[in-house]
Design a protein around this motif. Structure first.
Motif, PDB file in Angstrom:
ATOM      1  N   ILE A  35       0.883  -1.306   0.001  1.00 35.28           N
ATOM      2  CA  ILE A  35      -0.124  -0.068  -0.121  1.00 35.28           C
ATOM      3  C   ILE A  35       0.904   1.314   0.081  1.00 35.28           C
ATOM      4  O   ILE A  35       1.832   1.407   0.874  1.00 35.28           O
ATOM      5  CB  ILE A  35      -0.858  -0.086   1.317  1.00 35.28           C
ATOM      6  N   TRP A  36       0.616   2.022  -1.163  1.00 33.53           N
ATOM      7  CA  TRP A  36       1.757   3.224  -1.236  1.00 33.53           C
ATOM      8  C   TRP A  36       1.534   4.290  -0.671  1.00 33.53           C
ATOM      9  O   TRP A  36       0.758   5.239  -1.177  1.00 33.53           O
ATOM     10  CB  TRP A  36       1.793   3.385  -2.761  1.00 33.53           C
ATOM     11  N   MET A  37       1.743   4.435   0.463  1.00 33.76           N
ATOM     12  CA  MET A  37       1.423   5.856   1.481  1.00 33.76           C
ATOM     13  C   MET A  37       2.844   6.587   1.629  1.00 33.76           C
ATOM     14  O   MET A  37       2.814   7.251   2.847  1.00 33.76           O
ATOM     15  CB  MET A  37       0.500   5.475   2.441  1.00 33.76           C
ATOM     16  N   HIS A  43      -3.400   7.132  -6.333  1.00 39.07           N
ATOM     17  CA  HIS A  43      -3.478   5.844  -7.012  1.00 39.07           C
ATOM     18  C   HIS A  43      -5.289   5.629  -6.713  1.00 39.07           C
ATOM     19  O   HIS A  43      -6.021   4.539  -7.019  1.00 39.07           O
ATOM     20  CB  HIS A  43      -3.188   4.779  -5.922  1.00 39.07           C
ATOM     21  N   VAL A 363      -4.992   7.220  -1.769  1.00 37.71           N
ATOM     22  CA  VAL A 363      -5.291   5.618  -1.934  1.00 37.71           C
ATOM     23  C   VAL A 363      -6.601   5.358  -1.740  1.00 37.71           C
ATOM     24  O   VAL A 363      -7.380   5.872  -1.083  1.00 37.71           O
ATOM     25  CB  VAL A 363      -4.194   4.760  -1.241  1.00 37.71           C
ATOM     26  N   ASP A 367      -7.644   0.914   2.100  1.00 34.67           N
ATOM     27  CA  ASP A 367      -6.360   0.725   2.407  1.00 34.67           C
ATOM     28  C   ASP A 367      -6.082   1.623   3.507  1.00 34.67           C
ATOM     29  O   ASP A 367      -5.186   1.256   4.569  1.00 34.67           O
ATOM     30  CB  ASP A 367      -5.436   1.166   1.169  1.00 34.67           C
TER      31      ASP A 367
END
Length: 384
Positions: A35-37, A43, A363, A367
């Motif tokens: 999960i790209w945080m 996203h 995101v 998520d």
């Protein structure tokens, strides 16, 4: 042997188990479950006109040709129209906003000039400014008194006769603080009165509740940095631009690095992105603003933790953990084991990085809910 040059650099803390920053980023990039945080990327786009335009460009094999060196005229016109700067302004399309920042610092600063930035801030600008000017004065702004942002009064207190450039990241990475119209007008007056330039980095502009441009009030003293990385969700395509009056842009033309143009596929996507913006921007804004609330509810349950700027006008926020006794790097590593990528504060601050964790939330909401759960688990597991 060539000796590496030493300039101002961000202190990139490498998580345990990795030898280099590149190795770490390759790990998080290639993990499809991550999960790209951690990098403020967006996203939240579905399969839409942006993707379709890029796929069509690839199918036509546009990539076999070089594009116009300054960007497709249609794209340039669309960006200027998006900013409302159609009269008396020009733009160079560049490989991301970062290339524009490099060109501006290179062109504006001489060996005797100095630059004012903020701490926290985007430290790569300090890096560039320290290459071309005499020194960088990074003003501490991590406090309530100044509203967690670089104010006109702080600039006046810290400038001198050799100050040539003031950097405004607006909204500010990593805090999400933004400027009022009155503050922007004050910056414009300051620039004109002292014949200095305002480098106005508006990368996160479209997430803000209200936003104003220095270029509207001091056009000859403003350079506006535009990016497709965030609201448009095109970070990996590396496309952006710099806007200024003709004299300023003509000067930048003389030092352009990428004189064979910017990625054609990215430009096709960028054209579609601006054209379709009104179809998706409200959904993305509403999602990010709702995601903020979820994070805030989790942070409020932790004694000693707080969010310095809430609500944030960017797509990221800082979570201050100092009074909890928990190190942000430890939280980041705990979350990484849970497949959540966040960033501890040293990437954006030399003075205050030990205090906060930076979290971006553009995101999917599920998520963010998972992050909130894991964040509370991290606090419980790591508390002294």
């Amino acid at each position: 042997m060539i000796s590496p040059k030493k300039y101002a650099k961000a202190a990139k803390m490498i998580p345990k188990g990795f030898k280099t920053a590149n190795e770490f980023f390759n790990y998080v990039y290639t993990d499809d479950e991550m999960i790209w945080m951690g990098q403020n990327t967006n996203h939240l786009h579905d399969e839409n006109g942006i993707m379709e335009a890029m796929l069509e460009s690839i199918k036509k094999r546009d990539y076999c040709k070089y594009p116009p060196s300054e960007g497709f005229p249609e794209l340039k016109e669309l960006v200027l129209k998006d900013l409302g700067l159609t009269d008396g302004f020009e733009i160079l399309i560049t490989a991301g906003g970062t290339e524009s920042l490099y060109l501006c610092t290179n062109d504006i600063l001489g060996p005797e000039d100095n630059t004012i930035t903020s701490d926290p801030g985007y430290l790569i600008i300090d890096n560039f400014a320290s290459r071309f000017g005499d020194h960088v004065k990074s003003v501490p702004i991590y406090n309530k008194k100044c509203g967690y942002k670089l104010t006109p009064d702080l600039v006046r207190e810290n400038m001198d006769k050799n100050t040539k450039l003031v950097v405004l990241i607006d909204p500010l990475n990593p805090l999400g603080s933004c400027y009022t119209k009155e503050e922007i007008k004050d910056f414009a007056d300051l620039a004109e009165d002292n014949d200095i330039y305002m480098l106005h980095d508006i990368t996160y502009r479209d997430f803000a509740r209200d936003h104003h441009l220095v270029a509207d009030y001091a056009p000859e003293h403003a350079l506006t940095i535009y990016s497709f990385s965030k609201i448009y969700g095109m970070a990996g395509m590396r496309i952006g631009g710099v806007v200024g009056v003709p004299d300023v842009i003509n000067s930048l033309r003389s030092i352009v690095i990428n004189d064979l143009g910017t990625n054609i596929v990215a430009q096709r996507g960028a054209i579609a992105a601006i054209k379709t913006k009104n179809q998706w921007i409200d959904r993305i804004r509403n999602t990010t603003r709702g995601n903020q609330k979820i994070i805030k509810q989790a942070v409020d349950q932790v004694e000693g933790a707080f969010i310095p700027v809430y609500p944030s006008d960017g797509n990221m926020m800082a979570i201050d953990l100092y009074d909890t006794g928990i190190k942000p790097l430890d939280v980041a590593e705990y979350l990484l084991d849970k497949k959540i990528f966040t960033r501890e504060g040293s990437y954006t601050s030399k003075l205050f990085g030990h205090r906060y964790l930076r979290v971006s939330y553009s995101v999917p909401t599920k998520d963010v809910e998972y992050f909130a759960k894991c964040f509370l688990e991290a606090v419980e597991a790591l508390k002294p």
